[in-house]
Design a protein around this motif. Sequence first.
Motif, short mmCIF file in Angstrom:
data_model
loop_
_atom_site.label_atom_id
_atom_site.label_comp_id
_atom_site.label_asym_id
_atom_site.label_seq_id
_atom_site.Cartn_x
_atom_site.Cartn_y
_atom_site.Cartn_z
N GLU A 250 41.77 3.60 -28.15
CA GLU A 250 41.43 4.76 -27.32
C GLU A 250 41.20 5.97 -28.20
N GLU A 251 41.27 5.78 -29.52
CA GLU A 251 41.31 6.94 -30.41
C GLU A 251 39.97 7.28 -31.04
N VAL A 252 39.85 8.56 -31.38
CA VAL A 252 38.75 9.06 -32.21
C VAL A 252 39.48 9.72 -33.37
N PHE A 253 39.19 9.28 -34.60
CA PHE A 253 40.05 9.72 -35.72
C PHE A 253 39.26 10.12 -36.95
N THR A 254 39.90 10.96 -37.78
CA THR A 254 39.24 11.40 -39.01
C THR A 254 40.25 11.64 -40.12
N ASP A 340 51.36 2.38 -28.40
CA ASP A 340 51.79 3.76 -28.23
C ASP A 340 50.86 4.74 -28.94
N GLU A 341 50.24 4.33 -30.07
CA GLU A 341 49.33 5.25 -30.75
C GLU A 341 48.05 5.43 -29.92
N ASN A 342 47.78 4.47 -29.04
CA ASN A 342 46.61 4.59 -28.19
C ASN A 342 46.94 5.24 -26.85
N ALA A 343 48.17 5.73 -26.75
CA ALA A 343 48.59 6.44 -25.54
C ALA A 343 48.60 7.94 -25.79
N ALA A 344 48.54 8.35 -27.05
CA ALA A 344 48.71 9.77 -27.34
C ALA A 344 48.04 10.16 -28.66
N CYS A 345 47.69 11.44 -28.75
CA CYS A 345 47.19 11.97 -30.02
C CYS A 345 48.23 11.67 -31.09
N HIS A 346 47.77 11.32 -32.27
CA HIS A 346 48.72 11.01 -33.34
C HIS A 346 48.21 11.40 -34.71
N PHE A 347 49.10 11.37 -35.65
CA PHE A 347 48.76 11.51 -37.06
C PHE A 347 49.35 10.31 -37.76
N ALA A 348 48.88 10.05 -38.99
CA ALA A 348 49.56 9.04 -39.80
C ALA A 348 50.02 9.68 -41.09
#
Length: 411
Positions: A250-254, A340-348
Amino acid sequence: MTFEEKKEAYAELIVKMGAAVRKGQKVVVSCPVESYDFCRMVVRKAYEAGAEDVILKWTDDICSRMEYEYAPMSVFENFPEWTALERNTLAKNDAAFIHLTGSDPESLKGVDTAKVKAYYVAADAALKDYYHLQTTMGFKWTIAGVPTHAWAKKVFPELQEDVAVTKLWNAVFNTVRIGDGNAADAWMEHAKKLAEKAKKLTEWQFKSLHYENSIGTDFTVGLVKNHIWEGGADKDRVNGAPFFANMPTEEVFTMPDRLMAEGTLVASLPLSENGNLIENFTLKFKRGEVIDYSAEKGLETLKMILETDEGSRHLGECALVPYPAPVAEQGILFLDTLYDENAACHFALGACYETNLQGGAEMSEDELHAHGGNTSINHVDFMVGTKDLKITGTRWNGEKITVFENGKWAF
Ligand code: ZN
Ligand code: ZN
């Protein structure tokens, strides 16, 4: 659709969409022994899709725990040469990797963290080729969940075990849009939408993003110049074929700049890492580095993550997920980062994805660093998104654009 039909549809989705298995290819499937019946479905689908051969790798939480309890440190410090040779060779020869995962989130609670760390350090060095090809999309791979008893019991502690497993299966089906209608079509439509968001964000080329919400997050992260937002289908770098590394996605990431992060990030969900849970934790950043942290539970595990290496105290991924996605909508805490990372905005914390930077996949580690990219043997996602999250982007010319409002896309 009956429960069994849904399982079939899921197996097919994993093989055809996730790993996008093509004719004549070798396919590696890893799966918990407990889920052998579903594994057989996946293997059959892989052969039907034209796989030349399917190589099975069984996993088991209980035996893994025994290994950590009984085997000496030297076992974890020395990654077997033959295992590395096999994995690196398969990756270099463009095999497809299907990882079916379903772990008790606390399977390693109480085991010696030094052994766990030693294993990851040794594996990272021995599997360098494999990991490099994986993060640069040099072969096709996918991770998808398979509910096991121990996992289901942690997610639904109030339910009887078999009921919990069935309920978790249904929740998993929902996250990947299996229900009525054609799941593959729904999946492609969804991927297209994510790709459109990614395209727009890439065009804006924000210098930084500011995060704020009511649980205490007040945080600014810089993005590297010439960053690329990715979302939807991944692309095989060798032949451009689409696949999905994570199911669900569900994420869009950079790529964040590893030296530009300031302020306080409060985690919005517990984090299950290496068989341990970290709950209610906060990270404070200065010049891109975590300078202070706290956790109500799992502080030792958090400390281990942060002290792994220099890069593990810096950010490597910045991902946007609107609230509520089908994962969050169900109101279930999966206690598994894949969900869970696809349930909410996240960082790594830790390694970046080289493909998030123009030309990044061809850069040496030093070049990547010079551009603001981060390297580490870790890549640990942690969730910060809430219903009331606001994210404001600032462009290099000073223009401000609201990216997220009340936890959702604002454009
Ligand atoms: Zn992510
Ligand atoms: Zn990640």
